[in-house]
Write an enzyme that holds these catalytic residues in place. Structure first.
Site, PDB file in Angstrom:
ATOM      1  N   GLN A   1      -4.375  -5.167   6.753  1.00 37.17           N
ATOM      2  CA  GLN A   1      -5.331  -6.157   6.227  1.00 37.17           C
ATOM      3  C   GLN A   1      -5.177  -7.512   6.911  1.00 37.17           C
ATOM      4  O   GLN A   1      -6.093  -8.324   6.873  1.00 37.17           O
ATOM      5  CB  GLN A   1      -5.142  -6.334   4.714  1.00 37.17           C
TER       6      GLN A   1
ATOM      7  N   LYS B   1     -10.262  -1.038  10.601  1.00 34.69           N
ATOM      8  CA  LYS B   1     -10.426  -2.187   9.696  1.00 34.69           C
ATOM      9  C   LYS B   1     -10.762  -3.453  10.482  1.00 34.69           C
ATOM     10  O   LYS B   1     -10.992  -4.509   9.911  1.00 34.69           O
ATOM     11  CB  LYS B   1      -9.157  -2.395   8.872  1.00 34.69           C
TER      12      LYS B   1
ATOM     13  N   HIS C   1       0.870  -1.181   0.000  1.00 36.64           N
ATOM     14  CA  HIS C   1       0.000   0.000   0.000  1.00 36.64           C
ATOM     15  C   HIS C   1       0.908   1.232   0.000  1.00 36.64           C
ATOM     16  O   HIS C   1       2.018   1.194   0.541  1.00 36.64           O
ATOM     17  CB  HIS C   1      -0.836  -0.044   1.285  1.00 36.64           C
TER      18      HIS C   1
ATOM     19  N   CYS D   1      -4.798   2.483  -3.592  1.00 35.96           N
ATOM     20  CA  CYS D   1      -3.554   3.000  -2.984  1.00 35.96           C
ATOM     21  C   CYS D   1      -2.416   2.001  -3.166  1.00 35.96           C
ATOM     22  O   CYS D   1      -1.590   1.803  -2.262  1.00 35.96           O
ATOM     23  CB  CYS D   1      -3.737   3.324  -1.502  1.00 35.96           C
TER      24      CYS D   1
ATOM     25  N   ASP E   1       3.191  -4.694   7.910  1.00 37.89           N
ATOM     26  CA  ASP E   1       1.969  -3.904   7.762  1.00 37.89           C
ATOM     27  C   ASP E   1       0.799  -4.866   7.940  1.00 37.89           C
ATOM     28  O   ASP E   1       0.514  -5.679   7.061  1.00 37.89           O
ATOM     29  CB  ASP E   1       1.962  -3.252   6.373  1.00 37.89           C
TER      30      ASP E   1
HETATM   31  N1  PMP Z   1      -1.678  -0.835   4.540  1.00 37.63           N
HETATM   32  C1  PMP Z   1      -2.658  -1.544   3.952  1.00 37.63           C
HETATM   33  C2  PMP Z   1      -2.338  -2.906   3.412  1.00 37.63           C
HETATM   34  C3  PMP Z   1      -3.936  -1.005   3.868  1.00 37.63           C
HETATM   35  O1  PMP Z   1      -4.916  -1.706   3.287  1.00 37.63           O
HETATM   36  C4  PMP Z   1      -4.188   0.281   4.400  1.00 37.63           C
HETATM   37  C5  PMP Z   1      -5.563   0.920   4.307  1.00 37.63           C
HETATM   38  N2  PMP Z   1      -6.206   0.746   3.084  1.00 37.63           N
HETATM   39  C6  PMP Z   1      -3.142   0.961   5.012  1.00 37.63           C
HETATM   40  C7  PMP Z   1      -1.903   0.377   5.057  1.00 37.63           C
HETATM   41  C8  PMP Z   1      -3.325   2.321   5.591  1.00 37.63           C
HETATM   42  O2  PMP Z   1      -4.189   2.254   6.680  1.00 37.63           O
HETATM   43  P1  PMP Z   1      -4.775   3.576   7.332  1.00 37.63           P
HETATM   44  O3  PMP Z   1      -5.365   4.374   6.208  1.00 37.63           O
HETATM   45  O4  PMP Z   1      -5.820   3.070   8.283  1.00 37.63           O
HETATM   46  O5  PMP Z   1      -3.651   4.280   8.011  1.00 37.63           O
END
Ligand code: PMP
Length: 431
Positions: free
Chosen positions: A228, A251, A148, A389, A225
């Site tokens: 997910q 999430k 991401h 993203c 990270d």
């Molecule tokens: N890493 C991954 C794999 C994600 O899916 C996301 C959110 N889509 C993030 C990081 C960022 O998370 P946040 O916007 O809650 O900071």
């Protein structure tokens, strides 16, 4: 509304009432679980809601909503500094939430749990402290093609500042990491490997224990990270042996604006503070400031106390339903979705990773995902359309956007049928 008398013996972080919870483990009653999520009963555009955008954010059970409301109604005050009862209660509520996070991550040291705004802030914190301290000109940070943007850009910023290089572990066409390439890329200048547990765009589950083992064999620390991964698989920091783990409350059925950075104590102790302000200090003079102990060294200013309480309630909720039960349900839903989508003419599922969790990406003929997503919305179906993203990942696959359906504890085959019916409607429009 009657207000209850305050009692200093009562902890603000008492366990969440059981009346809201599903009959755990005795059989997975998805309708009973859905009934705990008020928003799922709301029609959207006059249709029943098929909420398939859980990778973006999950919905919240009543237990979480109630915990936040109760916190504001009964406990609200600022933490740590107060000598009065409400401040004590707020402090206890926040610290109890920290203990719940530690337990969720399989550690008994809550001091390793730092509350942040979310995964993004957690990664930035590590880049700006650990990274700034350890990375110099000519050094390398290793990320993967699955990441991401929030696990890419903070490292890019660091590399630009330090004259370091960002290296990327490639993926196969199926969407799996190339572990042989990982071994080649782990070099003497690699200062950190930052890798996702689950890809938000493809659903790929990375073999995280093996990746960490390979990195550690080369003396390279690993940031995982878990944005997910946490909601679908959980993570045991001890067993997996990671150095840092980041996830977002929103999430995993908790509120927005709260997340967690877990780090190994020895690393956190060595790292300089990031933001300066109240609570992160022991003493301040104009000549010198001494910093607070963990985790407060990294928590400057008034924290998101209600968010922490809500996250604690969310983890209680997950614990009561059972993460394994949720994971088994989501696997079955994912299989149902993959089979149903494969039957839709001209639909192409993106990637075929060895293991998938939570999400599936696809394209429908040459219909632009934004057009398809807008029509699906007219049918009450909420999916994601875009680059998720993860632009470098999509570029690697020769794409700029996909449709993504993503699932949670309350997802049903009925929602998948609704999605498939709506996809047929999209086809008719573009035929
Ligand atoms: N890493 C991954 C794999 C994600 O899916 C996301 C959110 N889509 C993030 C990081 C960022 O998370 P946040 O916007 O809650 O900071």
């Amino acid at each position: 509304m009657t207000s209850r008398a305050l009692d200093e013996r009562e902890t603000a972080a008492r366990p969440i009432a059981r009346r809201d919870t599903a009959p755990a483990r005795a059989g997975y009653d998805v309708e009973a679980i859905r009934a705990q999520f008020p928003i799922l009963a709301r029609p959207v555009r006059g249709k029943p809601l098929a909420y398939l955008d859980n990778a973006a954010t999950s919905q919240k059970p009543r237990a979480v909503i109630d915990a936040i409301r109760r916190y504001y109604e009964e406990d609200n005050a600022n933490v740590h500094r107060g000598v009065h009862l409400l401040s004590e209660r707020a402090t206890r509520a926040q610290e109890a939430a920290r203990v719940k996070v530690a337990r969720f991550l399989g550690t008994d040291d809550p001091h390793e749990v730092i509350f942040v705004r979310g995964t993004t802030e957690a990664v930035n914190l590590v880049a700006q402290t650990f990274g700034r301290q350890r990375v110099g000109p000519g050094d390398e940070i290793l990320v993967t093609c699955l990441e991401h943007h929030s696990n890419i850009v903070p490292w890019q910023l660091l590399c630009q500042e330090k004259g370091a290089a960002l290296k990327v572990v490639p993926i196969s066409d199926a969407g799996d990491l190339e572990l042989d390439a990982l071994d080649r890329l782990l070099g003497p200048r690699t200062r950190l490997l930052a890798v996702t547990q689950v890809s938000n765009a493809l659903g790929t589950v990375t073999p995280i224990a093996e990746i960490i083992e390979r990195a550690h064999a080369r003396g390279v620390p690993v940031l995982v990270d878990g944005a997910q991964g946490a909601p679908h698989l959980g993570f045991d920091v001890g067993r997996a042996g990671a150095d840092f783990y980041a996830f977002s409350g929103h999430k995993i059925y908790g509120p927005t604006g709260i997340g967690v950075l877990w780090g190994r104590r020895a690393l956190l102790e060595e790292m300089p503070p990031w933001q300066g302000g109240g609570d992160m200090i022991l003493s301040v003079s104009f000549e010198k400031t001494t910093f607070n102990a963990l985790p407060y060294k990294f928590e400057a200013g008034t924290p998101h106390i209600a968010g922490a309480v809500g996250l604690g309630a969310a983890l209680d909720w997950v614990g009561e339903v059972g993460l394994e039960a949720i994971a088994a349900h989501e696997r079955a839903i994912l299989d149902t979705a993959a089979a149903a989508l494969a039957e839709v003419p001209e639909l192409r599922i993106i990637g075929a990773p060895r293991e998938r969790a939570g999400a599936i990406s696809f394209l429908l003929g040459d219909v632009h995902p934004h057009d398809a997503g807008t029509i699906l919305d007219r049918h009450g179906v909420a999916v994601r359309a875009g680059h998720h993203c993860a632009q470098p990942l999509l570029a690697r696959l020769g794409l700029s956007a996909t449709l993504r359906a993503s699932f949670a504890a309350y997802s049903t085959p009925r929602e998948i049928e609704q999605l498939v019916r709506a996809l047929h409607a999209v086809r008719e429009i573009f035929a």
